[in-house]
Structure formats: structure tokens, C-alpha cells
Write a protein that holds these residues in place. Sequence first.
Motif, PDB file in Angstrom:
ATOM      1  N   THR A 175       0.840  -1.191   0.000  1.00  0.00           N
ATOM      2  CA  THR A 175       0.000   0.000   0.000  1.00  0.00           C
ATOM      3  C   THR A 175       0.874   1.239   0.000  1.00  0.00           C
ATOM      4  OG1 THR A 175      -1.743   1.173   1.214  1.00  0.00           O
ATOM      5  CG2 THR A 175      -0.127   0.001   2.527  1.00  0.00           C
ATOM      6  N   SER A 176       0.329   2.331  -0.490  1.00  0.00           N
ATOM      7  CA  SER A 176       1.053   3.608  -0.500  1.00  0.00           C
ATOM      8  C   SER A 176       0.770   4.440   0.735  1.00  0.00           C
ATOM      9  CB  SER A 176       0.686   4.405  -1.759  1.00  0.00           C
ATOM     10  OG  SER A 176       0.989   3.662  -2.931  1.00  0.00           O
ATOM     11  N   ALA A 177      -0.275   4.101   1.465  1.00  0.00           N
ATOM     12  CA  ALA A 177      -0.635   4.828   2.679  1.00  0.00           C
ATOM     13  C   ALA A 177      -1.053   3.817   3.735  1.00  0.00           C
ATOM     14  CB  ALA A 177      -1.756   5.816   2.409  1.00  0.00           C
ATOM     15  N   PRO A 178      -0.337   3.793   4.867  1.00  0.00           N
ATOM     16  CA  PRO A 178       0.726   4.717   5.253  1.00  0.00           C
ATOM     17  C   PRO A 178       2.018   4.469   4.473  1.00  0.00           C
ATOM     18  CG  PRO A 178       0.555   2.953   6.858  1.00  0.00           C
ATOM     19  CD  PRO A 178      -0.592   2.773   5.916  1.00  0.00           C
ATOM     20  N   SER A 179       2.953   5.399   4.622  1.00  0.00           N
ATOM     21  CA  SER A 179       4.285   5.246   4.051  1.00  0.00           C
ATOM     22  C   SER A 179       5.060   4.244   4.901  1.00  0.00           C
ATOM     23  CB  SER A 179       4.997   6.602   4.037  1.00  0.00           C
ATOM     24  OG  SER A 179       6.299   6.496   3.533  1.00  0.00           O
ATOM     25  N   ILE A 180       5.550   3.176   4.265  1.00  0.00           N
ATOM     26  CA  ILE A 180       6.197   2.090   5.009  1.00  0.00           C
ATOM     27  C   ILE A 180       7.648   1.951   4.578  1.00  0.00           C
ATOM     28  CG2 ILE A 180       6.151  -0.374   5.538  1.00  0.00           C
ATOM     29  CD1 ILE A 180       3.154  -0.343   5.038  1.00  0.00           C
ATOM     30  N   HIS A 181       8.531   1.792   5.571  1.00  0.00           N
ATOM     31  CA  HIS A 181       9.961   1.652   5.329  1.00  0.00           C
ATOM     32  C   HIS A 181      10.516   0.592   6.280  1.00  0.00           C
ATOM     33  CE1 HIS A 181       9.902   5.505   3.069  1.00  0.00           C
ATOM     34  NE2 HIS A 181       8.906   5.742   3.906  1.00  0.00           N
TER      35      HIS A 181
END
Length: 277
Positions: A175-181
Motif C-alpha cells: 500500500t502507499s498509505a501509510p508510508s512504510i519503510h
Amino acid sequence: MHTALSWLLLAPCISQQLAADEYAFTLYDDARSRQIPVAIYSPNTGPVRGIILFSHGYDRNKGGSYRAYSYLTRMLAQHGYYVASIQHELPGDEPLAMNGNLYRERMPNWQRGVDNILLVRDTLRRLQPGLPWHNTILIGHSNGGDTSLLAVSQHPDLAGTVITLDHLRHPIPRTSAPSIHSLRASNTEADPGVIPTEEERRRHGIGIIQLENMRHGDMDNKGTADQHAQINRAILGILHRTNSEPVERQTSSIPTNSGANPPPQNPDATKLTLSRN
């Protein structure tokens, strides 16, 4: 749901002047008859950039793990973030599963952690409504990273950014939201399907950072100064790219007695008093 607060002393780790306020307390969840120790690392000057809910890695239910990442939590507070580090496992809890289908077997542990995160968030938001709760960030190491990912999988609006430190079991949501790292150690390999493919990373803006000379077990305070600096730089870089502008800090006092039922006496718990360093 009722909660009670009891104050704990945040044990000093090193004797130095800190640009952050540090203290700890214990929440009590009536619904689950459970204590939840929390350590707070708060900027003592300037605006607050965001709220970080930190989840430690598994440490065989010894307790105290929520204070085992102070190199990181203090640094984040010094850079303007209000950090709540949450103790998830307590002495007497069931040990974390080490055999079988670990995604399935560890789910009860992760779910308990999600419930802890939500309770801490809701309690602090009620007590500190002036903080920028719209900019909430989850960070977790290992099993705490798995827990953080389950939290945003179940509650997509809980956080705008999630950073894991070498979690191994829970798949990163595509997914693009939330931003995951995710920061990856050099001596581990995540379970199949946990790390997105390069095409999935590009599509969703998921960040995978391979750290150098970094063992999985060195991502807490046991690591070297160089390892800590590498992690701190990587996390600050992510936050700089993904977080909104800071807001002026508004504070309210946290009461020493919420009026709810007090926690039961626990012979394994250490009775301490509030201290600010």
C-alpha cells in the motif's frame, strides 16, 4: 474502557545533559486486567514534529525492553518528536512461539501488542490533545515491527508512517498509505512474502534500506556507536522525507490518579516514583 496511571522512575542509562524530558508510567487496562509500562521521551523546548509509538523486540518476557532503545528514542526526542515506548511482554506471559507457522502462532502476541498501542495512543491523546496526533508514526524492532505492521493493517488511519527495524514475519502491506519503510540487518532473512518485490516497492513507494555490518540483535542499546549512528541517520532521513511541518507544542499535565480502579498488586513489579531527568 478504564485505565489507571501509576508513575515509575525512568532509570538513567548514562550521565549526560539531555535535550529531552524523560519519565515513565504504567497504564492499567481494566478490560484485560493488564499493566502496560510506558516510557516517554519528550522535547523540552521547541515545536513537536510528530508522535512516535515505539515497540521493542522480543526479549523473553524479561520486562524493561521498552527502555532498551534509548540511543534512538532520546535522539528522536532531541529532534522534536514526542516518543512513547511501550512494554509489550510481561513476566508470566506465554513465551513467543519459535516453531511452526510463526505468522499464525505469533498472531495472539501481535494482537495483544496492537491493543497496547491503541490504548497508549488513546490515553495520551486524551491527556495531551495539543500534540500533533495527525502526524503519528509507528517504529518497531523485530517482533515489535511485526506488531506495528499488524496495527496499520487493521487500522490504516493509525499512522502516516511506519518504520520497522528488521522485522521478519509479518508481510509488509502492499500500500502507499501509510508510508512504510524497513531497515534490514545483514545477518537475517525475512520469511517468504514479507519483503515486497522491487516492482511492488516502486509502485507503492515502500522503502527498503539495507544496513551495513548490522546484526539483528545489535539494533537496541547493545549495538556499537557506529551501528546506532547508522540507524539514527536512516530513520531521520525517512522522517525528513515523509513528515509534515512541526507545530508549536501545547502541553497539559498528566494526572497521577485518573480516578479509575488502581492496578492490582504485582509482586514482580518494582514500585518507583516519578522522576524527570
